[in-house]
Design an enzyme around this catalytic site. Structure first.
Site, PDB file in Angstrom:
ATOM      1  N   CYS A 112       0.800  -1.220   0.000  1.00 27.05           N
ATOM      2  CA  CYS A 112       0.000   0.000   0.000  1.00 27.05           C
ATOM      3  C   CYS A 112       0.836   1.274   0.000  1.00 27.05           C
ATOM      4  O   CYS A 112       0.323   2.349  -0.306  1.00 27.05           O
ATOM      5  CB  CYS A 112      -0.950   0.000   1.186  1.00 27.05           C
ATOM      6  SG  CYS A 112      -2.103  -1.395   1.198  1.00 27.05           S
ATOM      7  N   HIS A 259      -3.089   7.151   2.789  1.00 21.27           N
ATOM      8  CA  HIS A 259      -3.546   5.838   2.351  1.00 21.27           C
ATOM      9  C   HIS A 259      -4.899   5.559   2.989  1.00 21.27           C
ATOM     10  O   HIS A 259      -5.098   5.795   4.182  1.00 21.27           O
ATOM     11  CB  HIS A 259      -2.537   4.766   2.754  1.00 21.27           C
ATOM     12  CG  HIS A 259      -3.043   3.379   2.544  1.00 21.27           C
ATOM     13  ND1 HIS A 259      -3.588   2.955   1.351  1.00 21.27           N
ATOM     14  CD2 HIS A 259      -3.111   2.314   3.390  1.00 21.27           C
ATOM     15  CE1 HIS A 259      -3.949   1.700   1.465  1.00 21.27           C
ATOM     16  NE2 HIS A 259      -3.678   1.289   2.684  1.00 21.27           N
ATOM     17  N   ASN A 289     -10.390   0.152   0.577  1.00 23.27           N
ATOM     18  CA  ASN A 289      -8.930   0.150   0.512  1.00 23.27           C
ATOM     19  C   ASN A 289      -8.508  -0.434  -0.830  1.00 23.27           C
ATOM     20  O   ASN A 289      -8.696  -1.628  -1.080  1.00 23.27           O
ATOM     21  CB  ASN A 289      -8.374  -0.682   1.671  1.00 23.27           C
ATOM     22  CG  ASN A 289      -6.857  -0.727   1.698  1.00 23.27           C
ATOM     23  OD1 ASN A 289      -6.183  -0.305   0.761  1.00 23.27           O
ATOM     24  ND2 ASN A 289      -6.315  -1.250   2.786  1.00 23.27           N
TER      25      ASN A 289
END
Length: 332
Positions: A112, A259, A289
């Site tokens: 990520c 993020h 996500n």
């Protein structure tokens, strides 16, 4: 130090929308259970195409926004922790479909944190003056790594891609990357090799003792408490590091694009930093996500909404499997 400037941005999200109610059709869950714990209301799922397809679409949108031809690209850097092939790299697949015949191609994988990593790599290449125009793409199909019997995990992730065309500039740019490999088992997805090699041991203790269940061999695994604790501290550390490098106060930052892992993580980390909530951009409610694609998709949304202006101080910050973390503060 040379910085970078964004020449164009692009993104792609699949058409299929999986809202929280869809998960309640096959799991013991509900919107009332998911939303307070994650901040997620819906996510997009790529149901019928490979991951690199999204990267191609995001890249094409970025090139159109930059008013450039694909042949103008010197280097393609792709971030993905969900590639379609061991090889070729995703960058080569995207190069082929967009017609960027003059571009070199590399992939990076810091999960990520990947877009931050890729952007930092791009800045380093541009500083050497070897490459002039770089296409950075983050494309992720995390839906393919989920165990859809695990209600705590499969609800978190979606699919998307984001892209940016960058060139060297004299604008300020500061970055920090870090990792804690000792904690890798807090968040991982193992490659489950299916081999008929006659020399492999059937009962290799290293693998079988560590990854000894069907779920551990085949699906994304996470220790939610450990990830939460790491993420909050790592994001706080990374932003303070780049702020110190720049000489800017955190209050000077105009926009934070974090993020999009969990709304509670974002709120806790930005509260610790003392960032005004109005300066923090989130789209996790709509997309969930999407790993390294989170930040470039958000960047493109802001760009197309006319919310980015020259001279703005922007901070990207994230964390991911590895465990990795990083931040960039730059002038837009």
């Amino acid at each position: 130090m040379f910085g970078i400037e964004f020449i164009g941005t692009g993104s792609y999200v699949p058409e299929f929308v999986a809202d929280n109610n869809k998960f309640s059709e096959f799991l013991d869950t509900s919107d009332e259970w998911i939303t307070p714990r994650t901040g997620i209301k819906e996510r997009r799922i790529l149901t019928d195409k490979p991951n690199y397809y999204m990267g191609v679409k995001a890249a094409e949108a970025a090139l159109e926004n930059a008013k450039l031809d694909a042949k103008d690209i010197d280097l393609i850097i792709v971030s993905s922790c969900s590639p379609d092939f061991f090889y070729p790299c995703m960058a080569c697949l995207i190069q082929k479909d967009i017609g960027a015949e003059n571009a070199a191609c590399i992939d990076v994988n810091s999960a990520c944190t990947g877009f931050i990593t890729a952007l930092d790599v791009a800045q380093k290449y541009l500083a050497t003056d070897h490459y002039k125009t770089i296409l950075v793409v983050a494309t992720e199909k995390l839906s393919a790594q989920q165990d859809y019997t695990d209600r705590s995990m499969c609800i978190l992730f979606g699919d998307a891609a984001g892209a940016a065309v960058v060139r060297r500039s004299d604008k300020e740019f500061y970055s920090m990357l870090g990792a804690s490999g000792d904690d890798f088992e807090a968040l991982y997805c193992k490659i489950n090799y299916q081999s008929n090699c006659p020399f492999f041991e059937d009962d290799a203790p290293f693998y079988n003792n560590r990854f000894d269940t069907h779920a551990k061999k085949n699906y994304l695994q996470s220790d939610g408490h450990a990830v939460y604790k790491f993420a909050v501290n790592a994001m706080n550390k990374a932003v303070r590091n780049v702020a110190e490098q720049s000489g800017w106060n955190i209050e000077d930052i105009d926009l934070v694009i974090p993020h999009q892992a969990n709304l509670r993580i974002i709120k806790k980390a930005t509260e610790m930093l003392g960032v005004d909530p109005d300066k923090v951009y989130t789209n996790i409610q709509r997309l969930g996500n999407v790993s390294s694609a989170c930040i470039p998709v958000a960047l493109d949304e802001l760009n197309r909404a006319g919310r980015l202006h020259k001279g703005m101080k922007i901070c990207f910050v994230g964390f991911g499997a590895g465990l990795t973390y990083g931040a960039i503060i730059m002038e837009f």
